[in-house]
Enzyme design. Sequence first.
Site, PDB file in Angstrom:
ATOM      1  CG  LEU A  79      -1.971  -1.177   1.178  1.00 12.24           C
ATOM      2  CD1 LEU A  79      -2.878  -1.110   2.394  1.00 12.24           C
ATOM      3  CD2 LEU A  79      -2.777  -1.227  -0.106  1.00 12.24           C
ATOM      4  CG  HIS A  81       0.695   6.521  -2.065  1.00  8.78           C
ATOM      5  ND1 HIS A  81       0.375   6.357  -0.738  1.00  8.78           N
ATOM      6  CD2 HIS A  81      -0.469   6.688  -2.733  1.00  8.78           C
ATOM      7  CE1 HIS A  81      -0.945   6.429  -0.606  1.00  8.78           C
ATOM      8  NE2 HIS A  81      -1.479   6.623  -1.795  1.00  8.78           N
ATOM      9  CG  MET A 115       6.029   2.625   4.396  1.00 12.86           C
ATOM     10  SD  MET A 115       6.211   1.395   5.713  1.00 12.86           S
ATOM     11  CE  MET A 115       6.372   2.441   7.137  1.00 12.86           C
ATOM     12  CD  GLU A 116       8.941   5.412   0.173  1.00 17.03           C
ATOM     13  OE1 GLU A 116       8.116   5.218  -0.724  1.00 17.03           O
ATOM     14  OE2 GLU A 116       8.604   5.775   1.317  1.00 17.03           O
ATOM     15  CG  ASP A 130      24.439 -12.120   0.614  1.00 11.66           C
ATOM     16  OD1 ASP A 130      24.379 -13.366   0.748  1.00 11.66           O
ATOM     17  OD2 ASP A 130      24.804 -11.570  -0.440  1.00 11.66           O
TER      18      ASP A 130
END
Length: 160
Positions: A79, A81, A115-116, A130
């Site tokens: 969700l 954008h 969120m970014e 990793d």
Amino acid sequence: MTDRGSGLTHVRSDGSAHMVDVSAKQITAREAKARGSVLLSDAAIDALRSDNVPKGDALAVARIAGIQAAKRTPELVPLAHPVAIHAVAVDLRVEDDRVEIEATVRTADRTGIEMEALTCVTVTALALVDMVKAVDKHARITDVRVTAKSGGRSGDWTEA
């Protein structure tokens, strides 16, 4: 279509999720900062400090991975954008038992970029794990969180 009673903007009154319409919001300069840590063994810390990680420059690879991830957040978070990302800075600091990660993401858009920033820190941490897994199979990602945001209707906020 949102359930105003619950205050949940991404949930309709029937309980289904939807993407919030931000088209009427003003474009403003926005910034979000997030932080997290990767807990590492002494051997992994030594390898990072001596530039002796078997896979190569672990910090550089992790930094680039985080920048790429910030730009791809809407593909990963259903969700979120799509926003025009204008700047991403990823800082990694090698401490005695961890690598501290801080991401700063900037835009001028209609919605926030928390969120970014979180995606950036998380993928930076994943890439670091990793890169060092041959030296430390027990690396642990911890404490990922938003630490500050500015811009937008809700104003500025900084972690206490």
